[in-house]
Write an enzyme that holds these catalytic residues in place. Sequence first.
Site: not given
Ligand code: ARG
Length: 477
Positions: A162, A283, A289, A296, A331
């Site tokens: 705690h 700071s 400081k 952080e 991605k």
């Molecule tokens: N740039 C696309 C992705 O990242 C690649 C695959 C595209 N495929 C398609 N059938 N349009 O998913």
Amino acid sequence: MTETAGRNRMWGGRFAAAPDAIMAEINASIDFDKALYRQDIAGSKAHVAMLADRGIIAAEDALEIARGLDAVLAEIEAGDFAFSRALEDIHMNVEARLAELIGPTAGRLHTARSRNDQVATDFRLWVRDALDTLDAGMKDVQTALVEKAAEHARTVMPGFTHLQTAQPVTFGHHLLAYVEMLSRDRGRVADARKRLNECPLGSAALAGTSFPIDRHATAAALGFDRPTANSLDAVSDRDFALESLAAASIASVHLSRLAEEIVIWCSAPFSFVRLSDRFTTGSSIMPQKRNPDAAELVRAKVGRILGSFTTLTVVMKGLPLAYSKDMQEDKEPTFDALTNLSLALAATAGMVRDLEPDPRAMRKAAGASYATATDLADWLVRVLGLPFREAHHVTGSIVAAAAEKGVSLDRLPLSDMQAIEPRIGEEVRAVLTVDASVKSRTSYGGTAPANVRRQAAAWTRRLKAEGKPRGRGRRAP
Ligand code: ARG
């Protein structure tokens, strides 16, 4: 392959006009998927070599394509490559440049594959590299922690529950707790890598291909353990990324806890440790400081990492098989999360190596707040044979007496203790110091300096022995 009215030269055959500007903008992924260039070219080289081996394309064409791909790779690495949004993504950017360099032969590269299996392969390769980088980063944090722990096997500090002083522990023991957490984090990374390591290439758009390809050969060439077994699954699942992000989220939670402790330890009221100028900032208004910004920021990273896991989970939820363009959204969160975790690991290793504990401040705090009360209770059980519950009660009264006098337990006159429990003798003092307390905690996994030294030595050996490669597919292509 002539370009008419701005039609896409990769897929524009049946299209009469170019896409609307906003269509092009929402569709293009090149701004972020260019990070896949190495994986994309490695995948294409493996594919084209296999096509030639299987007699699907001529050997000389394969050679020309492979040379062309090497030239494209060199251009990208030299920063000489003009990425085009009109060409949407990394796959088409590379192929279009290949066509500029070697002419129509380039068109043979896309035989028996699709961007769907291509991107699934590239992305797996990228995540695999990222997992290897994370594992190395985690190992480095472990190494830094173990070194510090060995140095501070006997340095006493307050242990908290705690965030209230509970019992004295050693600083080394506290640091080794994180070594255990990181060990499980590495286990999760290793598990994710194991399941990830199957090759989607050759699954084509979704159904496989009629060409006599050798998927085992391309899988092996790219360091995968085997080809994926179902073409629909291969192009449409991203659980390898989800699993990696889940593992990353848990690891970032662990790092955030250590970071928070560093922030607390560095604060003026605690002053348990000091970070040097290398890991603090000043700071602009308060000259005295020294702010633990790195800690952080490590504490904060869990926000975007867990956020990325949530993002991709929601993107994938309810998607019908097989590929949908939704999956292009896989991605950015993955790149961001895994890259940032890597940075957080490097910053953590740096801070751990940098931090200098103040053993005097820690010891003083460890002795405050009656941290050895449990030791007194245990003594009453061991020496006087009291049941623990009764010993707990007696100790509570003694703590209250000490609090009333404003002294620590080991300074409370014996007569005051005897007023509560007459059988207590002078020898009780020996168990009331913080050193005696930690020294007595020799149970397996306990905080005794002897245990900590043994654990630190065992970890040092274990981390050293890990040097050996873990088998195929370990290295990036
Ligand atoms: N740039 C696309 C992705 O990242 C690649 C695959 C595209 N495929 C398609 N059938 N349009 O998913």
